[in-house]
Design a protein around this motif. Sequence first.
Motif, PDB file in Angstrom:
ATOM      1  N   VAL A 183       7.268   4.571 -10.422  1.00  0.00           N
ATOM      2  CA  VAL A 183       6.212   3.995  -9.253  1.00  0.00           C
ATOM      3  C   VAL A 183       5.156   3.174 -10.129  1.00  0.00           C
ATOM      4  O   VAL A 183       4.354   1.841 -10.739  1.00  0.00           O
ATOM      5  CB  VAL A 183       5.445   4.667  -8.108  1.00  0.00           C
ATOM      6  CG1 VAL A 183       5.107   3.692  -7.069  1.00  0.00           C
ATOM      7  CG2 VAL A 183       6.592   4.890  -7.749  1.00  0.00           C
ATOM      8  N   LEU A 184       4.326   4.180 -10.756  1.00  0.00           N
ATOM      9  CA  LEU A 184       2.900   3.610 -11.353  1.00  0.00           C
ATOM     10  C   LEU A 184       3.074   2.608 -12.279  1.00  0.00           C
ATOM     11  O   LEU A 184       2.789   1.762 -12.777  1.00  0.00           O
ATOM     12  CB  LEU A 184       1.834   4.419 -12.116  1.00  0.00           C
ATOM     13  CG  LEU A 184       1.058   5.545 -11.051  1.00  0.00           C
ATOM     14  CD1 LEU A 184       1.099   6.463 -11.684  1.00  0.00           C
ATOM     15  CD2 LEU A 184       1.019   4.740  -9.737  1.00  0.00           C
ATOM     16  N   GLU A 185       4.354   3.090 -13.328  1.00  0.00           N
ATOM     17  CA  GLU A 185       5.092   1.876 -14.439  1.00  0.00           C
ATOM     18  C   GLU A 185       5.575   0.802 -13.942  1.00  0.00           C
ATOM     19  O   GLU A 185       4.755  -0.480 -14.443  1.00  0.00           O
ATOM     20  CB  GLU A 185       6.241   2.890 -15.308  1.00  0.00           C
ATOM     21  CG  GLU A 185       4.981   4.137 -15.847  1.00  0.00           C
ATOM     22  CD  GLU A 185       6.712   4.945 -16.454  1.00  0.00           C
ATOM     23  OE1 GLU A 185       7.832   4.905 -16.297  1.00  0.00           O
ATOM     24  OE2 GLU A 185       5.854   6.062 -16.935  1.00  0.00           O
ATOM     25  N   TYR A 186       6.217   0.564 -13.044  1.00  0.00           N
ATOM     26  CA  TYR A 186       6.772  -0.162 -12.386  1.00  0.00           C
ATOM     27  C   TYR A 186       5.877  -1.361 -12.016  1.00  0.00           C
ATOM     28  O   TYR A 186       5.219  -2.523 -12.440  1.00  0.00           O
ATOM     29  CB  TYR A 186       7.604  -0.099 -11.087  1.00  0.00           C
ATOM     30  CG  TYR A 186       8.332  -1.537 -10.505  1.00  0.00           C
ATOM     31  CD1 TYR A 186       9.127  -2.381 -11.325  1.00  0.00           C
ATOM     32  CD2 TYR A 186       6.940  -2.408  -9.936  1.00  0.00           C
ATOM     33  CE1 TYR A 186       9.524  -3.421 -10.831  1.00  0.00           C
ATOM     34  CE2 TYR A 186       7.873  -2.519  -9.312  1.00  0.00           C
ATOM     35  CZ  TYR A 186       8.875  -4.187  -9.754  1.00  0.00           C
ATOM     36  OH  TYR A 186       9.400  -5.365  -9.585  1.00  0.00           O
ATOM     37  N   CYS A 187       4.239  -0.502 -11.369  1.00  0.00           N
ATOM     38  CA  CYS A 187       3.285  -1.798 -11.335  1.00  0.00           C
ATOM     39  C   CYS A 187       2.726  -2.035 -11.690  1.00  0.00           C
ATOM     40  O   CYS A 187       2.085  -3.230 -11.364  1.00  0.00           O
ATOM     41  CB  CYS A 187       2.462  -0.050  -9.348  1.00  0.00           C
ATOM     42  SG  CYS A 187       3.205  -1.090  -8.022  1.00  0.00           S
ATOM     43  N   ALA A 188       2.178  -1.282 -12.929  1.00  0.00           N
ATOM     44  CA  ALA A 188       1.437  -1.928 -13.824  1.00  0.00           C
ATOM     45  C   ALA A 188       2.339  -3.028 -14.488  1.00  0.00           C
ATOM     46  O   ALA A 188       1.888  -3.738 -15.126  1.00  0.00           O
ATOM     47  CB  ALA A 188       1.383  -0.636 -14.523  1.00  0.00           C
ATOM     48  N   ILE A 196      -3.872  -1.271  -9.144  1.00  0.00           N
ATOM     49  CA  ILE A 196      -3.627  -0.108  -8.465  1.00  0.00           C
ATOM     50  C   ILE A 196      -5.030  -0.034  -8.984  1.00  0.00           C
ATOM     51  O   ILE A 196      -5.781   0.536 -10.320  1.00  0.00           O
ATOM     52  CB  ILE A 196      -2.591   1.065  -9.859  1.00  0.00           C
ATOM     53  CG1 ILE A 196      -1.722  -0.323  -9.839  1.00  0.00           C
ATOM     54  CG2 ILE A 196      -2.965   2.025  -9.172  1.00  0.00           C
ATOM     55  CD1 ILE A 196      -0.653   0.824 -11.721  1.00  0.00           C
ATOM     56  N   THR A 197      -5.364   0.826  -7.575  1.00  0.00           N
ATOM     57  CA  THR A 197      -6.774   1.231  -7.522  1.00  0.00           C
ATOM     58  C   THR A 197      -6.308   2.455  -5.871  1.00  0.00           C
ATOM     59  O   THR A 197      -5.848   2.193  -5.351  1.00  0.00           O
ATOM     60  CB  THR A 197      -7.507   0.572  -7.406  1.00  0.00           C
ATOM     61  OG1 THR A 197      -9.278   0.322  -6.883  1.00  0.00           O
ATOM     62  CG2 THR A 197      -7.224  -0.706  -5.814  1.00  0.00           C
ATOM     63  N   SER A 198      -8.148   2.381  -5.441  1.00  0.00           N
ATOM     64  CA  SER A 198      -8.392   2.849  -4.183  1.00  0.00           C
ATOM     65  C   SER A 198      -8.702   2.820  -3.616  1.00  0.00           C
ATOM     66  O   SER A 198      -9.055   1.962  -3.752  1.00  0.00           O
ATOM     67  CB  SER A 198      -9.494   4.242  -5.078  1.00  0.00           C
ATOM     68  OG  SER A 198     -10.844   3.913  -5.104  1.00  0.00           O
ATOM     69  N   GLY A 199      -8.627   3.208  -2.007  1.00  0.00           N
ATOM     70  CA  GLY A 199      -9.231   2.392  -0.345  1.00  0.00           C
ATOM     71  C   GLY A 199     -10.868   1.896  -0.934  1.00  0.00           C
ATOM     72  O   GLY A 199     -10.871   1.242  -0.831  1.00  0.00           O
ATOM     73  N   GLU A 200     -11.565   3.083  -1.885  1.00  0.00           N
ATOM     74  CA  GLU A 200     -12.726   2.858  -2.299  1.00  0.00           C
ATOM     75  C   GLU A 200     -13.160   1.916  -2.768  1.00  0.00           C
ATOM     76  O   GLU A 200     -13.979   0.332  -2.460  1.00  0.00           O
ATOM     77  CB  GLU A 200     -13.935   3.864  -2.882  1.00  0.00           C
ATOM     78  CG  GLU A 200     -15.330   3.214  -2.863  1.00  0.00           C
ATOM     79  CD  GLU A 200     -15.394   5.167  -3.587  1.00  0.00           C
ATOM     80  OE1 GLU A 200     -16.725   4.994  -3.655  1.00  0.00           O
ATOM     81  OE2 GLU A 200     -14.698   5.744  -3.799  1.00  0.00           O
ATOM     82  N   GLU A 201     -12.138   1.277  -3.906  1.00  0.00           N
ATOM     83  CA  GLU A 201     -12.806  -0.058  -4.533  1.00  0.00           C
ATOM     84  C   GLU A 201     -12.100  -0.946  -3.752  1.00  0.00           C
ATOM     85  O   GLU A 201     -12.462  -2.119  -3.849  1.00  0.00           O
ATOM     86  CB  GLU A 201     -11.678   0.383  -5.981  1.00  0.00           C
ATOM     87  CG  GLU A 201     -12.484   1.241  -7.263  1.00  0.00           C
ATOM     88  CD  GLU A 201     -13.928   1.155  -7.544  1.00  0.00           C
ATOM     89  OE1 GLU A 201     -13.541  -0.180  -7.687  1.00  0.00           O
ATOM     90  OE2 GLU A 201     -14.721   2.044  -7.098  1.00  0.00           O
ATOM     91  N   THR A 245       0.992  -0.944  -0.034  1.00  0.00           N
ATOM     92  CA  THR A 245      -0.538  -0.117  -0.037  1.00  0.00           C
ATOM     93  C   THR A 245       0.399   0.995   0.000  1.00  0.00           C
ATOM     94  O   THR A 245       2.070   1.147   0.886  1.00  0.00           O
ATOM     95  CB  THR A 245      -1.028  -0.066   1.076  1.00  0.00           C
ATOM     96  OG1 THR A 245      -1.556  -1.178   1.032  1.00  0.00           O
ATOM     97  CG2 THR A 245      -1.801   1.184   1.391  1.00  0.00           C
ATOM     98  N   ILE A 246       0.499   2.046  -0.774  1.00  0.00           N
ATOM     99  CA  ILE A 246       2.127   3.544  -0.724  1.00  0.00           C
ATOM    100  C   ILE A 246       0.049   4.328  -0.911  1.00  0.00           C
ATOM    101  O   ILE A 246      -0.322   4.588  -1.875  1.00  0.00           O
ATOM    102  CB  ILE A 246       2.552   3.696  -2.532  1.00  0.00           C
ATOM    103  CG1 ILE A 246       2.903   2.368  -2.937  1.00  0.00           C
ATOM    104  CG2 ILE A 246       2.772   4.445  -2.621  1.00  0.00           C
ATOM    105  CD1 ILE A 246       3.650   1.984  -4.075  1.00  0.00           C
TER     106      ILE A 246
END
Length: 52
Positions: free
Chosen positions: A23-28, A34-39, A3-4
Motif C-alpha cells: 500500500v505504501l509503495e503504491y501510494c508513493a 503520506i502523513t500523520s493526522g497531526e501533519e 484515509t487509511i
Amino acid sequence: MITILWHNNTCIEGETLKYYEKVLEYCAGKNAWITSGEEIYKWWTSQIEPGI
C-alpha cells in the motif's frame, strides 16, 4: 483523498506487513502525501485565514 487507518505500531508482521508495504509503495508511486493526522491538522490550520 483516501484515509487509511492503520496502526503501524501494532500487529504488523508476516502477510500483514507485506500488504502494508505494498500500500505504501503504491501510494508513493502515485506521489501521494503520506502523513500523520497531526501533519494534516498542521497543514489545514496553516491554510485558514485569521478571523474566518
